[in-house]
Enzyme design. Structure first.
Site, mmCIF file in Angstrom:
data_model
loop_
_atom_site.group_PDB
_atom_site.id
_atom_site.type_symbol
_atom_site.label_atom_id
_atom_site.label_comp_id
_atom_site.label_asym_id
_atom_site.label_seq_id
_atom_site.Cartn_x
_atom_site.Cartn_y
_atom_site.Cartn_z
ATOM 1 C CD GLU A 164 -2.984 -1.051 2.294
ATOM 2 O OE1 GLU A 164 -2.592 -0.535 3.355
ATOM 3 O OE2 GLU A 164 -4.101 -1.586 2.170
ATOM 4 C CD GLU B 70 4.823 -21.304 10.826
ATOM 5 O OE1 GLU B 70 4.939 -21.456 12.049
ATOM 6 O OE2 GLU B 70 3.877 -20.692 10.290
#
Length: 271
Positions: free
Chosen positions: A79, A110
């Site tokens: 953004e 992960e």
């Protein structure tokens, strides 16, 4: 280490609650997030103060996370370019499992402590850059591996976590520990912990962009003109700032491509 994020919820028998009771319980827990974020403002301040001069010299900000934490880092990073008119390489979000993990979980991604550093090296990471590891638990190997190697290479490191005295925090220069307490649904860190992470990320990048001169007054004068709403917003900014009629303001905005460039052109003519 007390694993707060895995502690049992303050609520039980959730399946027996009414919709209203569930909503009020979640809301009650959410109220604890803002005070928790408030307590770590000194650590956030320290991080931004360290990042600003690095970015001014060409450095970048990397977020590294898995699951919800990784997605929130990518959200914040994605953004910044349209909001402040900077390149997509300035703030970079990395998630365990790669882009496909943004929508769907990638099994065991992960748990690889070495993979994140391999990816960071592909970006030619250097001492001007900053690596922020995001992990509610503070124990995610993918995230820990990134900050460990970054720190070994004299790169500034920080973390955002919701547990105290974690392995992650012990391996960074600036630990940001936002202790929000047990989740409404035990262990569901997409809730309060995720909300806290989003707030902290907002604070980091917004303050950074303001410090870099991407805001004038309270306006996003470098935003990209990607839709009608933003063109209208930019036109109004120019009208308010320079007193131009709407038609002239819009014409200049579209000609120059940003409010900042219109203001710079006006200032140059004044000089």
């Amino acid at each position: 280490m007390v694993n707060i994020t895995e502690s049992s919820s303050n609520y039980d028998n959730l399946e027996k609650m009414s919709i209203r009771e569930l909503l009020e319980g979640i809301h009650s827990e959410d109220k604890k997030v803002l005070p928790a974020v408030g307590k770590v403002i000194p650590q956030i301040e320290r991080l931004v103060a360290e990042v600003v001069p690095r970015v001014k010299k060409g450095g970048r900000l990397f977020y590294v996370g898995a699951g919800t934490s990784g997605r929130l880092g990518i959200l914040d990073a994605s953004e910044i370019p349209p909001t402040y008119g900077v390149g997509y390489g300035l703030v970079v979000g990395l998630i365990a499992g790669g882009d496909q993990a943004i929508r769907k979980a990638v099994e065991s991604a992960e748990d690889d402590e070495n993979l994140s550093w391999k990816i960071l090296k592909e970006y030619k990471i250097n001492e001007l850059d900053t690596v922020v590891g995001i992990a509610a638990s503070g124990g995610t190997p993918y995230v820990i591996g990134a900050v460990k190697k970054a720190r070994e290479n004299k790169i500034l490191t920080a973390c955002i976590t919701s547990n105290k005295e974690t392995v992650l925090a012990q391996n960074v220069d600036i630990p940001i520990e936002v202790i929000v307490g047990p989740e409404f649904v035990t262990g569901s860190t997409r809730m309060k912990s995720g909300t806290a992470q989003k707030l902290v990320l907002n604070m980091i990048t917004t303050t950074l962009m303001i410090q870099l001169g991407k805001v004038k007054g309270n306006k996003m004068i470098n935003m990209l003109l990607t839709n009608r709403k933003l063109i209208e917003r930019g036109t109004k900014m120019i009208m308010d700032e320079l007193g131009y009629a709407e038609s002239k303001a819009k014409r200049l905005l579209l000609l120059h491509g940003s409010v900042q460039k219109v203001l710079d052109e006006f200032k140059a003519k004044e000089l």
